[in-house]
Design a protein around this motif. Structure first.
Motif, PDB file in Angstrom:
ATOM      1  N   SER A 563      16.098  -4.166 -25.011  1.00  0.00           N
ATOM      2  CA  SER A 563      16.307  -5.447 -25.688  1.00  0.00           C
ATOM      3  C   SER A 563      16.868  -6.539 -24.795  1.00  0.00           C
ATOM      4  CB  SER A 563      17.231  -5.255 -26.895  1.00  0.00           C
ATOM      5  OG  SER A 563      18.504  -4.785 -26.460  1.00  0.00           O
ATOM      6  N   SER A 564      17.869  -6.277 -23.989  1.00  0.00           N
ATOM      7  CA  SER A 564      18.466  -7.331 -23.166  1.00  0.00           C
ATOM      8  C   SER A 564      19.168  -6.698 -21.981  1.00  0.00           C
ATOM      9  CB  SER A 564      19.464  -8.149 -23.988  1.00  0.00           C
ATOM     10  OG  SER A 564      20.526  -7.328 -24.414  1.00  0.00           O
ATOM     11  N   SER A 565      19.339  -7.480 -20.938  1.00  0.00           N
ATOM     12  CA  SER A 565      20.033  -6.992 -19.738  1.00  0.00           C
ATOM     13  C   SER A 565      20.485  -8.193 -18.932  1.00  0.00           C
ATOM     14  CB  SER A 565      19.096  -6.110 -18.906  1.00  0.00           C
ATOM     15  OG  SER A 565      17.960  -6.850 -18.483  1.00  0.00           O
ATOM     16  N   GLY A 566      21.257  -7.902 -17.914  1.00  0.00           N
ATOM     17  CA  GLY A 566      21.687  -8.978 -17.021  1.00  0.00           C
ATOM     18  C   GLY A 566      22.953  -9.654 -17.489  1.00  0.00           C
ATOM     19  N   PHE A 567      23.164 -10.882 -16.954  1.00  0.00           N
ATOM     20  CA  PHE A 567      24.413 -11.592 -17.209  1.00  0.00           C
ATOM     21  C   PHE A 567      24.530 -12.098 -18.634  1.00  0.00           C
ATOM     22  CE2 PHE A 567      23.798 -12.170 -12.588  1.00  0.00           C
ATOM     23  CZ  PHE A 567      24.965 -11.580 -12.145  1.00  0.00           C
TER      24      PHE A 567
END
Length: 648
Positions: A563-567
């Motif tokens: 679904s989401s990743s990173g900063f």
């Protein structure tokens, strides 16, 4: 006589009467009379002369005899534990001989043998703690009534006497022997005894004397002073003078006695009082038989109620004086009165139920346990026996009152007995868990859990979940087994909302074992609720693991992981991705392996997600035993375990 067996008594059965049984000694109603005070003096009727009537030498000999029999009790206990040949047994024999020799310094020891006791100078010096498995009772049944130990007793003679006491009368080799025969075979020089020639000289066994006041008193008057039967002992062969009379009742005995409010009527009480003049427990038992028979013959409900009160007052007085041994005998005696000639009459059973109904009520149970709640209680086995005799009718009251005991030994002893006390009534006592303190709740839950009763366990869990102590709620869920959980899903679902994390975690673990659409949908719904973001990571992981084990949501877990990743990701999103990776690994989903590998190759990575993906790759590569161990650690330790160090 009536059968000694007994069964559970249902005190709720209405009283019935047989019109064919007329009153054995009808009399006109007695005029009103004053009460005998709050306690009365009925118990005093069963007591003999006090030590105040003895001279100093007799009193000292009684004390020495009691000390000697205490040493004998230690010897018997040591022998039962280590056997007759153990070296410690010899030391205990020597101690018994030394104390008995000091007692003989005051003169010969003339012991009177009762069914439960040895008495010296009409004072009890040894009491039989187990009437059905003890030499005192055996001696009495075989006809022994007096034992005389002379000065000059040699150690070898005492050893022979002790050997008789240690005999196992259940041994087939002793089938044709009795205590008198065995004692005679020892050919004692300084120990003699007297026995009854026939039991007709010891007690009336003819039908006309059974359970009738007039018959018993008439028999005593006709007999005059009861002489001790001639002895088969060595003393008799040497021409010793006969022993003193056992008992003597005269009209003077009767006239000195005043009626109390316990009597059925004044005349009957006077005759009963004369009967009770003898100093022996068998007299109490005969009185109980007579009172019970009078109750069966009585047609007036008011008179029946007064007789029931009589039994209750006897028990109350025994309790007040702490005489639990005698109280146990009272209960046992009443239970034997089921019918003549080993039969069971309905009216007898009904009467016993009504008498016991008073003893299974809360006030009596409370008084019983209050009396026993003392560090120096000498009758703990009798307390246990009394509790066992009062169930099942008193099971709930006993279970509630035991929780309030303060003396550790008494408390722990009855705690250990609790499973048998509530047997068959586990569901009835379950409500006590709603307010039980933690230690008692643990004992009660264990007792209920041992019953193998699904309904009782379910009720226990329901009431335990109402307890304010989270440890009780936690353990309450633990009693649910097998099919129980399928019928108590709503209880487990409500436990998911508990204020305490460990209770919620226990519910999750139980639900994880159920592969059911209903369970899976509930867990998935909980995961997707807004408040789920505030749960700690280990608890979230348990929810995801349980959802993975209870149903198929693989695609939803994959969507979560990607679904989401990173900063831009938030903490709770990263924790959800972590949990989704764990769930996919537990599902052994091969399509998720490339996703795990991609997460490990990221240059900018989230450590929480990275840890879960590295664990997931290793988990699917392990054998079944290792995977099971890791699953256990997720639920019980709240950790991901078994991670190997990265290579390179």
């Amino acid at each position: 006589m009536w059968s000694a067996g007994h069964a559970s008594i249902d005190a709720t059965v209405p009283i019935g009467f047989d019109p064919r049984l007329p009153m054995s000694d009808p009399r006109p109603p007695a005029p009103p009379r004053p009460a005998a005070g709050p306690t009365g003096d009925l118990v005093k009727l069963f007591e003999g002369p006090t030590e105040a009537a003895l001279d100093d030498a007799q009193r000292h000999q009684v004390e020495q005899a009691r000390e000697a029999f205490r040493e004998l009790e230690k010897l018997l206990k040591n022998t039962s534990l280590y056997g007759p040949t153990h070296e410690s047994t010899g030391r205990f024999r020597e101690r018994f001989y030394d104390t008995l020799k000091r007692c003989l310094a005051e003169g010969p020891i003339e012991l009177r043998v009762g069914p439960y006791t040895f008495s010296l100078h009409e004072q009890v010096v040894y009491e039989n703690p187990t009437p059905d498995k003890n030499f005192v009772y055996k001696f009495y049944v075989d006809g022994l009534r007096r034992i005389v130990i002379d000065q000059g007793l040699r150690p070898a003679e005492l050893d022979d006497f002790v050997d008789v006491l240690l005999l196992d009368w259940d041994d087939p080799s002793l089938f044709e022997d009795d205590a008198v025969t065995v004692l005679w075979s020892k050919d004692f020089d300084h120990l003699s005894y007297s026995v009854v020639e026939t039991f007709d000289t010891d007690t009336q066994e003819h039908e006309e004397f059974h359970f009738t006041i007039a018959g018993v008193v008439s028999a005593v008057r006709q007999a005059g002073e009861t002489a001790v039967a001639s002895s088969q002992s060595r003393a008799a062969r040497k021409g010793r003078p006969p022993a003193s009379p056992e008992a003597s009742l005269t009209d003077g005995n009767i006239e000195r006695i005043e009626a109390t409010d316990f009597a059925m009527d004044e005349a009957e009480f006077r005759t009963l009082r004369g009967l009770l003049g003898a100093n022996a427990r068998e007299t109490l038992e005969k009185f109980i038989e007579i009172a019970f028979r009078v109750r069966l013959d009585e047609a007036d409900p008011a008179h029946v109620a007064r007789i029931d009160t009589l039994f209750d007052r006897i028990a109350q007085l025994l309790l007040k004086r702490g005489r639990l041994g005698d109280l146990e005998r009272l209960l046992r005696k009443v239970l034997t009165l089921r019918g003549p000639d080993f039969t069971e009459r309905p009216q007898n059973i009904d009467a016993i139920g009504h008498i016991f109904h008073r003893w299974t009520a809360e006030p009596f149970i409370h008084q019983l346990l209050q009396t026993a709640d003392t560090p120096d209680l000498a009758y703990l086995p009798s307390l246990q026996a009394i509790c066992a005799l009062l169930v099942p009718a008193a099971a709930v009251t006993l279970a509630r009152e035991i929780a309030h005991l303060q003396t550790p030994l008494v408390r722990q002893t009855l705690f250990a007995q609790l499973p048998s006390l509530i047997s068959g009534r586990e569901g009835h006592v379950a409500h006590l868990l709603a307010e039980a303190e933690a230690n008692y709740a643990h004992v009660l839950l264990k007792a209920i859990g041992q019953a193998g009763n699904d309904d009782a366990r379910g009720r226990a869990a329901e009431y335990a979940m109402k307890n304010p102590d989270d440890s009780v709620r936690f353990e309450g869920l633990s009693v649910l087994q097998g099919g129980d959980v399928l019928t108590h899903l709503e209880l487990l679902f409500s436990a998911l909302e508990d204020d305490t994390k460990k209770v919620r975690s226990k519910a999750i673990h139980i639900l994880a074992r159920i592969r059911s659409p209903q369970v899976h949908e509930r867990l998935m719904g909980q995961i997707q609720e807004k408040g789920f973001a505030h749960y700690a990571l280990d608890e979230k992981r348990r929810y995801y693991a349980a959802a993975a084990l209870s149903g198929d949501a693989d695609q939803w877990f994959i969507d979560q992981l990607e679904s989401s990743s990173g900063f831009l990701s938030r903490k709770h999103q990263d924790e959800d991705r972590h949990c989704a990776a764990v769930a996919l690994a537990l599902r052994m989903n091969r399509l998720a392996i490339p996703i795990f590998q991609n997460e490990l190759r990221r240059r900018i990575r989230n450590e929480v997600v990275f840890e879960a993906c590295r664990w997931a790759l290793q988990h699917v590569a392990h054998d079944r035993e290792a995977r099971t161990r890791q699953l256990y650690d997720i639920f019980f330790r709240g950790e991901l375990t078994g991670l190997e160090a990265p290579h390179g």
